[in-house]
Design a protein around this motif. Structure first.
Motif, mmCIF file in Angstrom:
data_model
loop_
_atom_site.group_PDB
_atom_site.id
_atom_site.type_symbol
_atom_site.label_atom_id
_atom_site.label_comp_id
_atom_site.label_asym_id
_atom_site.label_seq_id
_atom_site.Cartn_x
_atom_site.Cartn_y
_atom_site.Cartn_z
ATOM 1 N N GLN A 160 36.951 -72.325 4.091
ATOM 2 C CA GLN A 160 37.472 -71.744 2.859
ATOM 3 C C GLN A 160 38.893 -72.225 2.575
ATOM 4 N N ALA A 161 39.741 -72.242 3.611
ATOM 5 C CA ALA A 161 41.139 -72.628 3.427
ATOM 6 C C ALA A 161 41.256 -74.085 2.992
ATOM 7 N N ALA A 162 40.401 -74.946 3.537
ATOM 8 C CA ALA A 162 40.452 -76.364 3.193
ATOM 9 C C ALA A 162 40.215 -76.591 1.702
ATOM 10 N N GLN A 163 39.455 -75.707 1.081
ATOM 11 C CA GLN A 163 39.155 -75.829 -0.344
ATOM 12 C C GLN A 163 40.285 -75.312 -1.223
ATOM 13 N N GLU A 164 41.258 -74.592 -0.627
ATOM 14 C CA GLU A 164 42.279 -73.925 -1.421
ATOM 15 C C GLU A 164 43.692 -74.422 -1.121
ATOM 16 N N ASP A 193 42.183 -65.449 3.402
ATOM 17 C CA ASP A 193 42.721 -65.833 2.096
ATOM 18 C C ASP A 193 44.135 -66.378 2.318
ATOM 19 N N VAL A 194 44.214 -67.523 2.978
ATOM 20 C CA VAL A 194 45.495 -68.087 3.399
ATOM 21 C C VAL A 194 46.281 -68.569 2.181
ATOM 22 N N PRO A 195 47.565 -68.181 2.084
ATOM 23 C CA PRO A 195 48.381 -68.649 0.959
ATOM 24 C C PRO A 195 48.495 -70.180 0.956
ATOM 25 N N LEU A 241 35.218 -65.784 16.450
ATOM 26 C CA LEU A 241 35.153 -67.241 16.339
ATOM 27 C C LEU A 241 34.423 -67.662 15.071
ATOM 28 N N ARG A 242 33.367 -66.929 14.729
ATOM 29 C CA ARG A 242 32.614 -67.252 13.506
ATOM 30 C C ARG A 242 33.492 -67.072 12.274
ATOM 31 N N ARG A 243 34.234 -65.980 12.212
ATOM 32 C CA ARG A 243 35.078 -65.717 11.042
ATOM 33 C C ARG A 243 36.192 -66.759 10.922
ATOM 34 N N ILE A 244 36.730 -67.199 12.057
ATOM 35 C CA ILE A 244 37.767 -68.224 12.006
ATOM 36 C C ILE A 244 37.194 -69.536 11.473
ATOM 37 N N HIS A 245 35.986 -69.896 11.915
ATOM 38 C CA HIS A 245 35.372 -71.139 11.445
ATOM 39 C C HIS A 245 35.037 -71.060 9.954
ATOM 40 N N VAL A 246 34.597 -69.910 9.485
ATOM 41 C CA VAL A 246 34.361 -69.730 8.056
ATOM 42 C C VAL A 246 35.673 -69.857 7.284
ATOM 43 N N ALA A 247 36.730 -69.259 7.834
ATOM 44 C CA ALA A 247 38.044 -69.342 7.189
ATOM 45 C C ALA A 247 38.550 -70.780 7.141
ATOM 46 N N GLU A 248 38.209 -71.582 8.161
ATOM 47 C CA GLU A 248 38.589 -73.003 8.158
ATOM 48 C C GLU A 248 38.050 -73.702 6.924
#
Length: 380
Positions: free
Chosen positions: A341-345, A308-310, A332-339
């Motif tokens: 998600q963060a792009a959308q926010e 949930d990157v600010p 690695l999977r969680r980082i790619h998922v976070a990539e």
């Protein structure tokens, strides 16, 4: 590159840190004040140095005692501030001491890992300053390490407390970093800095986490160097030793690599007995505090921040091809998922791999690391 001529500045104005909801409400991240450096300068780089140790190189030195600046009423109280070097590019004319009329230059913070020091980044920072002359680079000795080891820092010695120390330093210097780079333990410190500052941030910041994951620390395979075992080995050594070579030989005999042995003895400093020439070496770290810090490193979980990157924060993870630590497929999977998600926010998460490098990325493949990090400093 060379340091500015023998100008000795024995003053630094350290301002108080403000608190809000147990977080450091730092003016440097919210309302930075522009300042200017007025000292004549013909050379390509200036190093601002804040340390209890007498330096043999010419530099602008921050005072280590309480005193009043001439013709000013500011009381200097730097006793709690971490030791640091500020490496400035040729185009930087800024000083937080001497003037307040010029905008703050883009600043990057470089953080070392466990049992390291700001010197680990020295050569690399000078290269960055030469390539990006509008930037300045703040190199820090974390608590219990290097010239900051003599500070009487209260426990607990954790990732979070180390991050707060750096935030206090930035507050005292009135600096708002655009980039924060942390290696290993320093990578988690960088994440914790973002986690602790009030939101929203004053401006976008790019965070680099070098060969560390946000959560569980997984040791490498048998035969690899294990930091916990290294700390245990060092805890059994005397505080004063007569030979660096003996320490290196002992480490290698106990199964540690030659690279780690050479790196560890950089924490030894020559000592003098009764004013005579140096005859022995003493450790510059607080090993008990470091043991607490490493335990915190293993236990600290900052996945919530990554997932949930600010807004305005871009987190970059860099994995060394021959990493000392195991990067689990789940990490690695969680980082790619976070990539995604963060792009959308309006934020960012990105994964990089540094080829031909072990855990000591800035030593194993400095050219490759330089190429990967360089885009963070372009456009200024």
């Amino acid at each position: 590159m060379s340091a500015v001529s023998n100008f000795s500045c024995r003053h630094c104005a350290v301002r108080p840190v403000f608190w809000s909801n147990n977080r450091s409400d730092l003016a440097s991240w919210i309302n930075p004040r522009p300042l200017k450096f007025k000292i004549p300068r013909q050379l390509a780089e200036v190093t601002l140095n804040h340390s209890r140790r007498v330096s043999v190189s010419p530099c602008i030195r921050m005072a280590m005692i309480d005193e009043r600046i001439e013709d000013r009423s500011t009381v200097v109280k730097p006793a709690d501030i971490l030791a640091y070097d500020l490496v400035q590019g040729a185009d930087v004319r800024w000083s937080y001491i001497l003037d307040k009329t010029m905008p703050q230059p883009p600043t990057a913070v470089l953080l070392h890992g466990i049992l390291g020091s700001r010197k680990n980044w020295g050569t690399f920072a000078k290269r960055l300053a030469q390539e990006f002359p509008k930037w300045q680079f703040l190199l820090v000795d974390l608590r219990c390490h290097g010239d900051s080891a003599s500070l009487k820092k209260r426990g607990p010695h954790t990732v979070a407390s180390a991050a707060l120390d750096v935030l206090k330093l930035l507050g005292s210097l009135k600096l708002t970093p655009r980039v924060v780079v942390g290696h290993s333990f320093g990578g988690k410190v960088a994440l914790s800095m973002v986690d602790q500052v009030p939101k929203p941030l004053a401006r976008p910041v790019r965070v680099w986490v070098l060969d560390a994951t946000p959560g569980k620390v997984r040791a490498g395979a048998d035969g690899d160097d294990h930091p916990a075992e290294l700390i245990s080995f060092l805890s059994n050594l005397p505080k004063v030793v007569s030979s660096k070579r003996d320490i290196m030989d002992g480490l290698i005999k106990d199964g540690f690599s030659k690279d780690v042995a050479q790196w560890v003895v950089t924490n030894l400093r020559q000592t003098k007995v009764n004013g005579e020439s140096p005859s022995s070496f003493s450790w510059v770290f607080d090993l008990k505090g470091i043991a607490e810090m490493y335990q915190s490193y293993e236990e600290t979980n900052l996945w919530k921040l990554v997932e949930d990157v600010p807004r305005g924060v871009h987190i970059n993870f860099l994995k060394a091809e021959r990493s000392l630590h195991r990067w689990a497929l789940e990490d690695l999977r969680r980082i790619h998922v976070a990539e995604e998600q963060a792009a959308q926010e309006g934020a960012g998460v990105e994964m990089h791999v540094l080829e031909d490098a072990g855990h000591w990325v800035h030593a194993d493949n400095p050219d490759g690391l330089f190429r990967i990090l360089s885009f963070s400093f372009q456009g200024f």
